[in-house]
Design an enzyme around this catalytic site. Structure first.
Site: not given
Length: 288
Positions: A266-267
């Site tokens: 996600h990051f």
């Protein structure tokens, strides 16, 4: 002073203090970086210096996040519409009349609202796990969707856990082939700010309002089709919050979009900042 040097500033917008990071020449093409939940402009700390030699880079903390003001939820209506309006005022105050958008997570519906309001201002969009399609919603949305459908103490409880240290750590590390590449400074930084007084109500209000973004998905998609805005998706392929189908869906409305699925989560900037910076520079040189 080098263009790559980052400045840390605060300005007052709509009576609220908004913190932002800024680098690059004001005469260069502008790039507005909009962060997601549960982080802040801190997520761009490795990206900003890599882009500042060529671009005027600005990354604000949304109200209630990072080092910006966080008025209590009973004194401010935390909705995505209000955060977008505040961000729009912020860009006008800084004199940003034309800019590219970098959107991630919560930054996507905020930034895309700016595009709907003033499409003529948006020169390009870079989306890094910033969703605009229902098929982009992963299994991690089960608890938030229950809250959106019916806000009760029972549906609030699991959503509250998402902003705990354990929940935030999962968002950073899940799906990574090598979690040791992510500094624990990142998720401990976010968790400390999310643990402040007042954050419980602020974040629950925002998550409960997320359904307003789903309602705008058709408008966002119509904007893509009618504007033909240049779009680059640099997406963590192992993200279970906004899954790769959300990245590929942009091609339906923007056939010329460029989609890159990266072997991360996600990051994505935590592990692939250098690669994403290269993709952005190549893309914007050709499109702007």
């Amino acid at each position: 002073m080098s263009a790559e040097q980052v400045h840390y500033r605060t300005t007052t917008v709509g009576g609220q203090e908004i913190f932002y990071r800024e680098a690059g020449s004001p005469d260069a093409p502008a790039l507005l970086l909009l962060h997601g939940f549960p982080t802040s402009s801190h997520m761009f700390r490795d990206l900003i210096p890599r882009l500042a030699a060529r671009y005027h880079v600005i990354a604000p903390d949304h109200l209630g996040f990072g080092y910006s003001s966080a008025p209590p939820a009973d004194a401010y209506a935390y909705t995505f519409a209000n955060l977008a309006a505040l961000t729009g005022e912020f860009t006008e105050q800084l004199g940003l009349t034309r800019f590219a958008l970098y959107i991630q997570d919560y930054g996507a519906p905020i930034g895309l609202r700016l595009a709907l309001a003033h499409p003529e201002r948006i020169t390009a969009i870079i989306t890094q796990n910033g969703n605009a399609y229902t098929e982009g919603l992963g299994e991690a949305w089960a608890a938030p969707l229950a809250l959106i459908a019916n806000r009760t103490p029972e549906t609030e409880a699991p959503v509250r856990e998402i902003r705990s240290l354990e929940g935030i750590t999962w968002q950073y590390l899940h799906g990574l082939p090598d979690p040791s590449l992510v500094s624990p400074d990142a998720y401990h930084h976010d968790a400390a700010l999310m643990a402040r007084d007042g954050q419980d109500a602020i974040q629950l209000d925002l998550m409960a309002d997320y359904g307003s973004n789903f309602e705008l998905y058709p408008a966002f998609q119509e904007y893509f089709r009618t504007s033909g805005v240049p779009l680059l998706a640099a997406w963590g392929a192992h993200d279970e919050i906004f899954v790769p189908a959300g990245a590929l869906a942009f091609l339906r409305d923007l056939p010329e979009a460029e989609v890159h699925l990266l072997p991360t989560g996600h990051f994505a900037l935590e592990t692939h900042a250098a690669q994403i910076a290269t993709l952005i520079e190549d893309f914007l040189v050709r499109k702007l």
